[in-house]
Enzyme design. Structure first.
Site, PDB file in Angstrom:
ATOM      1  N   ASP A  22      -1.977  -3.397   0.019  1.00 50.84           N
ATOM      2  CA  ASP A  22      -1.483  -2.319  -0.151  1.00 50.84           C
ATOM      3  C   ASP A  22      -1.600  -1.420  -0.836  1.00 50.84           C
ATOM      4  OD1 ASP A  22       0.776  -3.343  -1.486  1.00 50.84           O
ATOM      5  OD2 ASP A  22       2.408  -2.923  -0.293  1.00 50.84           O
ATOM      6  N   ASP A  39      -0.484  -2.245  -9.067  1.00 56.76           N
ATOM      7  CA  ASP A  39       0.232  -2.179  -9.679  1.00 56.76           C
ATOM      8  C   ASP A  39      -0.136  -2.774 -11.407  1.00 56.76           C
ATOM      9  OD1 ASP A  39       3.319  -1.015  -9.586  1.00 56.76           O
ATOM     10  OD2 ASP A  39       2.984  -2.652 -11.335  1.00 56.76           O
ATOM     11  N   ARG A  76       8.641   0.537   5.348  1.00 55.07           N
ATOM     12  CA  ARG A  76       7.269  -0.109   5.656  1.00 55.07           C
ATOM     13  C   ARG A  76       7.027   0.825   7.005  1.00 55.07           C
ATOM     14  NH1 ARG A  76       6.431  -4.889   2.568  1.00 55.07           N
ATOM     15  NH2 ARG A  76       7.906  -6.482   2.952  1.00 55.07           N
TER      16      ARG A  76
HETATM   17  P1  IMP Z   1       0.775  -6.083  -9.309  1.00 53.07           P
HETATM   18  O1  IMP Z   1       1.235  -8.000  -8.885  1.00 53.07           O
HETATM   19  O2  IMP Z   1       1.963  -5.625 -10.273  1.00 53.07           O
HETATM   20  O3  IMP Z   1      -0.140  -5.099  -8.961  1.00 53.07           O
HETATM   21  O4  IMP Z   1       1.637  -5.725  -7.919  1.00 53.07           O
HETATM   22  C1  IMP Z   1       1.545  -5.893  -5.656  1.00 53.07           C
HETATM   23  C2  IMP Z   1       2.129  -6.154  -5.349  1.00 53.07           C
HETATM   24  O5  IMP Z   1       3.491  -5.423  -5.546  1.00 53.07           O
HETATM   25  C3  IMP Z   1       2.075  -5.122  -4.389  1.00 53.07           C
HETATM   26  O6  IMP Z   1       1.315  -6.048  -3.232  1.00 53.07           O
HETATM   27  C4  IMP Z   1       3.518  -4.645  -3.769  1.00 53.07           C
HETATM   28  O7  IMP Z   1       4.162  -5.700  -2.744  1.00 53.07           O
HETATM   29  C5  IMP Z   1       4.035  -4.794  -4.899  1.00 53.07           C
HETATM   30  N1  IMP Z   1       4.423  -3.172  -5.511  1.00 53.07           N
HETATM   31  C6  IMP Z   1       3.615  -2.903  -6.743  1.00 53.07           C
HETATM   32  N2  IMP Z   1       4.173  -1.494  -6.856  1.00 53.07           N
HETATM   33  C7  IMP Z   1       4.445  -1.374  -5.361  1.00 53.07           C
HETATM   34  C8  IMP Z   1       5.486   0.151  -5.161  1.00 53.07           C
HETATM   35  O8  IMP Z   1       5.538   1.124  -5.783  1.00 53.07           O
HETATM   36  N3  IMP Z   1       6.078   0.160  -4.029  1.00 53.07           N
HETATM   37  C9  IMP Z   1       6.084  -0.881  -3.253  1.00 53.07           C
HETATM   38  N4  IMP Z   1       6.313  -1.760  -3.281  1.00 53.07           N
HETATM   39  C10 IMP Z   1       4.599  -2.114  -4.347  1.00 53.07           C
HETATM   40 MG    MG Z   2       2.893  -6.918  -2.121  1.00 53.53          MG
END
Ligand code: IMP
Ligand code: MG
Length: 179
Positions: A101, A104, A166
């Site tokens: 999705d 981040d 969701r």
């Molecule tokens: P990362 O590992 O920090 O890149 O985060 C990825 C995961 O964190 C994604 O698969 C999402 O499930 C969750 N995530 C990151 N940012 C958001 C947001 O703004 N809203 C909701 N879920 C998020």
């Molecule tokens: Mg996720």
């Protein structure tokens, strides 16, 4: 979250998402035309995006799922990625596209891609609906991106806060009324 004190700011409307998903589907159908595409969808966040994206593909595709988590119940990554349910089957001969999705910090996608690399896929690429490049903690540039968004916590269209929202068909930011 006290819903009465919040306002919803729509970031990507249903129409925006539909149009962009169609474009991504067309691009992927071209790029993977002579390959064996295997989509690995990261649950739970990407279930809606994956369902819409694969229906825009005009080429054969296998779809499978993985569950990973790095977020506890908050809005910040814990920094530690865990795979709860791994993808089944052999990936040899396949060109894998990991669908999530949002990217981040980049930790989830990087970890999952490195994990899948051990399963001998021909190639491994990434596709995310949303990208928040300002938040990156590791070097990672998703191969396919729906929308690049600012550093805000977003929900809807698969993305959750406390496992809610969701089902909302668009992506939005929840902010305090008095901010
Ligand atoms: P990362 O590992 O920090 O890149 O985060 C990825 C995961 O964190 C994604 O698969 C999402 O499930 C969750 N995530 C990151 N940012 C958001 C947001 O703004 N809203 C909701 N879920 C998020
Ligand atoms: Mg996720």
């Amino acid at each position: 979250m006290d819903i009465d004190k919040k306002v919803w700011e729509v970031l990507c409307s249903e129409e925006d998402i539909k149009k962009r998903t169609k474009e991504l589907g067309e691009q992927l159908s071209k790029d993977y035309a002579n390959k064996k595409l295997f989509v690995v969808s990261l649950l739970k966040g990407s279930f809606i995006f994956t369902a819409d994206l694969v229906r825009e593909l005009t080429i054969p595709v296998k779809v499978n799922f993985m569950t990973s988590s790095s977020y506890g119940h908050g809005t910040e990554t814990s920094g530690k990625v865990e795979i709860q349910v791994d993808v089944e089957g052999d990936l040899t001969e396949y060109d894998v596209l990991v669908v999530d999705d949002i990217t981040d910090s980049g930790l989830t996608m990087k970890y999952v891609m490195e994990h899948l690399a051990k399963k001998n896929a021909k190639s491994i690429k990434s596709c995310v609906l949303l990208d928040k490049p300002e938040r990156r903690k590791v070097e990672l540039v998703p191969d396919y991106v729906g929308f690049t968004i600012p550093d805000k916590f977003v929900v809807g269209y698969g993305l959750n806060f406390g496992d809610y929202y969701r089902n909302i068909p668009y992506v939005f930011v929840v902010t305090d009324k008095d901010r």
